[in-house]
Design a protein around this motif. Structure first.
Motif, PDB file in Angstrom:
ATOM      1  N   VAL A   1       0.830  -1.208   0.000  1.00  0.00           N
ATOM      2  CA  VAL A   1       0.000   0.000   0.000  1.00  0.00           C
ATOM      3  C   VAL A   1       0.864   1.259   0.000  1.00  0.00           C
ATOM      4  CG1 VAL A   1      -1.980  -1.044   1.173  1.00  0.00           C
ATOM      5  CG2 VAL A   1      -0.192  -0.007   2.519  1.00  0.00           C
ATOM      6  N   GLY A   2       0.494   2.209  -0.854  1.00  0.00           N
ATOM      7  CA  GLY A   2       1.155   3.508  -0.837  1.00  0.00           C
ATOM      8  C   GLY A   2       2.635   3.440  -1.142  1.00  0.00           C
ATOM      9  N   THR A   3       3.289   4.555  -0.967  1.00  0.00           N
ATOM     10  CA  THR A   3       4.726   4.627  -1.226  1.00  0.00           C
ATOM     11  C   THR A   3       5.394   5.529  -0.210  1.00  0.00           C
ATOM     12  OG1 THR A   3       4.378   6.471  -2.734  1.00  0.00           O
ATOM     13  CG2 THR A   3       4.595   4.298  -3.725  1.00  0.00           C
ATOM     14  N   GLY A   4       6.684   5.493  -0.238  1.00  0.00           N
ATOM     15  CA  GLY A   4       7.485   6.362   0.596  1.00  0.00           C
ATOM     16  C   GLY A   4       8.897   6.367   0.066  1.00  0.00           C
ATOM     17  N   SER A   5       9.765   7.051   0.795  1.00  0.00           N
ATOM     18  CA  SER A   5      11.163   7.077   0.372  1.00  0.00           C
ATOM     19  C   SER A   5      12.068   7.246   1.574  1.00  0.00           C
ATOM     20  CB  SER A   5      11.400   8.206  -0.635  1.00  0.00           C
ATOM     21  OG  SER A   5      11.137   9.464  -0.041  1.00  0.00           O
ATOM     22  N   PHE A   6      13.240   6.693   1.429  1.00  0.00           N
ATOM     23  CA  PHE A   6      14.373   6.965   2.294  1.00  0.00           C
ATOM     24  C   PHE A   6      15.325   7.738   1.398  1.00  0.00           C
ATOM     25  CE2 PHE A   6      13.398   2.430   3.810  1.00  0.00           C
ATOM     26  CZ  PHE A   6      12.614   2.844   4.858  1.00  0.00           C
ATOM     27  N   PRO A   7      16.365   8.341   1.921  1.00  0.00           N
ATOM     28  CA  PRO A   7      17.310   9.004   1.026  1.00  0.00           C
ATOM     29  C   PRO A   7      17.818   8.039  -0.051  1.00  0.00           C
ATOM     30  CG  PRO A   7      17.748   9.646   3.286  1.00  0.00           C
ATOM     31  CD  PRO A   7      16.704   8.555   3.335  1.00  0.00           C
ATOM     32  N   GLY A   8      17.533   8.355  -1.297  1.00  0.00           N
ATOM     33  CA  GLY A   8      18.005   7.560  -2.415  1.00  0.00           C
ATOM     34  C   GLY A   8      17.224   6.293  -2.694  1.00  0.00           C
ATOM     35  N   VAL A   9      16.074   6.082  -2.030  1.00  0.00           N
ATOM     36  CA  VAL A   9      15.305   4.847  -2.194  1.00  0.00           C
ATOM     37  C   VAL A   9      13.814   5.171  -2.335  1.00  0.00           C
ATOM     38  CG1 VAL A   9      14.633   2.666  -1.108  1.00  0.00           C
ATOM     39  CG2 VAL A   9      16.961   3.525  -0.831  1.00  0.00           C
ATOM     40  N   LEU A  10      13.191   4.596  -3.355  1.00  0.00           N
ATOM     41  CA  LEU A  10      11.740   4.642  -3.532  1.00  0.00           C
ATOM     42  C   LEU A  10      11.191   3.284  -3.135  1.00  0.00           C
ATOM     43  CD1 LEU A  10       9.060   5.867  -4.707  1.00  0.00           C
ATOM     44  CD2 LEU A  10       9.765   4.844  -6.896  1.00  0.00           C
ATOM     45  N   TRP A  11      10.172   3.267  -2.272  1.00  0.00           N
ATOM     46  CA  TRP A  11       9.629   1.998  -1.821  1.00  0.00           C
ATOM     47  C   TRP A  11       8.108   2.028  -1.788  1.00  0.00           C
ATOM     48  CZ3 TRP A  11       6.982   3.049   2.644  1.00  0.00           C
ATOM     49  CH2 TRP A  11       7.484   4.021   3.509  1.00  0.00           C
ATOM     50  N   VAL A  12       7.520   0.820  -1.777  1.00  0.00           N
ATOM     51  CA  VAL A  12       6.092   0.628  -1.578  1.00  0.00           C
ATOM     52  C   VAL A  12       5.912   0.172  -0.142  1.00  0.00           C
ATOM     53  CG1 VAL A  12       4.076  -0.742  -2.263  1.00  0.00           C
ATOM     54  CG2 VAL A  12       5.691   0.012  -3.986  1.00  0.00           C
ATOM     55  N   GLY A  13       4.912   0.748   0.523  1.00  0.00           N
ATOM     56  CA  GLY A  13       4.664   0.401   1.914  1.00  0.00           C
ATOM     57  C   GLY A  13       3.953  -0.927   2.071  1.00  0.00           C
ATOM     58  N   VAL A  14       3.838  -1.363   3.320  1.00  0.00           N
ATOM     59  CA  VAL A  14       3.229  -2.655   3.639  1.00  0.00           C
ATOM     60  C   VAL A  14       2.228  -2.471   4.774  1.00  0.00           C
ATOM     61  CG1 VAL A  14       3.683  -4.975   4.538  1.00  0.00           C
ATOM     62  CG2 VAL A  14       5.273  -3.932   2.904  1.00  0.00           C
ATOM     63  N   ARG A  15       1.017  -2.938   4.525  1.00  0.00           N
ATOM     64  CA  ARG A  15       0.021  -3.084   5.594  1.00  0.00           C
ATOM     65  C   ARG A  15       0.059  -4.553   5.973  1.00  0.00           C
ATOM     66  NH1 ARG A  15      -5.070  -1.380   3.241  1.00  0.00           N
ATOM     67  NH2 ARG A  15      -4.379   0.726   3.748  1.00  0.00           N
ATOM     68  N   GLU A  16       0.137  -4.827   7.264  1.00  0.00           N
ATOM     69  CA  GLU A  16       0.323  -6.226   7.657  1.00  0.00           C
ATOM     70  C   GLU A  16      -0.411  -6.557   8.936  1.00  0.00           C
ATOM     71  OE1 GLU A  16       2.245  -7.126  10.517  1.00  0.00           O
ATOM     72  OE2 GLU A  16       3.110  -5.209  10.989  1.00  0.00           O
ATOM     73  N   HIS A  17      -0.677  -7.822   9.084  1.00  0.00           N
ATOM     74  CA  HIS A  17      -1.209  -8.361  10.325  1.00  0.00           C
ATOM     75  C   HIS A  17      -0.403  -9.624  10.636  1.00  0.00           C
ATOM     76  CE1 HIS A  17      -3.975  -9.255  13.528  1.00  0.00           C
ATOM     77  NE2 HIS A  17      -4.065 -10.484  13.082  1.00  0.00           N
ATOM     78  N   GLY A  18       0.513  -9.507  11.587  1.00  0.00           N
ATOM     79  CA  GLY A  18       1.324 -10.640  11.988  1.00  0.00           C
ATOM     80  C   GLY A  18       2.747 -10.653  11.453  1.00  0.00           C
TER      81      GLY A  18
END
Length: 176
Positions: free
Chosen positions: A77-94
C-alpha cells in the motif's frame, strides 16, 4: 559448515500483488527516469539482515525460531522514500511478530516493512514516483513462508547491484 555469504530473510509478494504493482507502474509511460529499478524477480520485503554468516548455521537458527509461527497477512500500500530509495509500503497483520522472532539480536532499528522499487540520487524523480504511486493498493495475501536469501554481486556486467538467490524456505503455519 559452508562458505559464509551475505544473508537476509524476507517474504515475497504474491503473484496477484506483483501483477497489480506491475500494472500500476505501467500506467505511467513517461519512462522510469534516472533511477535504478529493482527487477521484479528480486522484489521482497526484508525481515532481517544477518551480514556475512554461515548459511547452514543461520538456517538452523531460523528453523527453531520460525517453528509454530502463524502466516501473516500482507498487502502492498502507498509509497514512501528513504534518502536515495523509492519503496512501496506494507500493511500487515502478523508480519511484525515474524520479523521480531528472527531479527538479529544486535538490530537497533525498528522494523519498517517495505518493498524497494528503485534507488538513485534523483530526488525529484523519486518524489514524482512517490506521488504517482501514493494511492496504490495491491490485493492482500497470506505469506506462507519466510525465505533465507543470499546476496551476491552481479557478475554478468549487465546490471549493477546484488543478485539474490534462495538458500532455504521455511513454511509458516496457516492462520487458523
Amino acid at each position: 559448515m559452508s562458505d559464509p555469504a551475505r544473508l537476509f530473510t524476507a517474504v515475497t509478494p504474491s503473484a496477484a500483488a506483483i501483477s497489480a504493482l506491475r500494472e500500476e507502474l505501467g500506467r505511467y509511460p513517461s519512462g522510469r527516469g534516472p533511477l535504478r529499478w529493482v527487477e521484479v524477480p528480486q522484489w521482497h520485503i526484508t525481515l532481517g539482515f544477518y551480514g556475512m554468516d554461515d548459511p547452514g548455521t543461520r538456517a538452523s537458527w531460523l528453523k527453531a525460531r520460525l517453528a509454530g509461527l502463524r502466516a501473516p497477512t500482507v498487502q502492498l500500500v502507498g509509497t514512501g522514500s528513504f534518502p536515495g530509495v523509492l519503496w512501496v509500503g506494507v500493511r500487515e497483520h502478523g508480519l511484525t511478530e515474524v520479523a521480531d522472532a528472527i531479527r538479529p539480536e544486535d538490530e537497533k532499528r525498528p522494523f519498517r516493512p517495505h518493498l524497494t522499487l528503485a534507488r538513485g540520487r534523483a530526488f525529484g524523480t523519486i518524489e514524482r514516483w512517490r506521488r504517482l504511486l501514493a494511492e496504490f493498493e495491491s490485493p492482500a495475501w497470506t505469506a506462507t513462508e519466510v525465505v533465507l536469501f543470499r546476496s551476491d554481486r552481479a557478475e554478468d556486467g549487465r546490471r549493477a547491484g546484488p543478485r539474490y538467490s534462495v538458500v532455504e524456505r521455511f513454511p509458516l503455519d496457516s492462520p487458523g
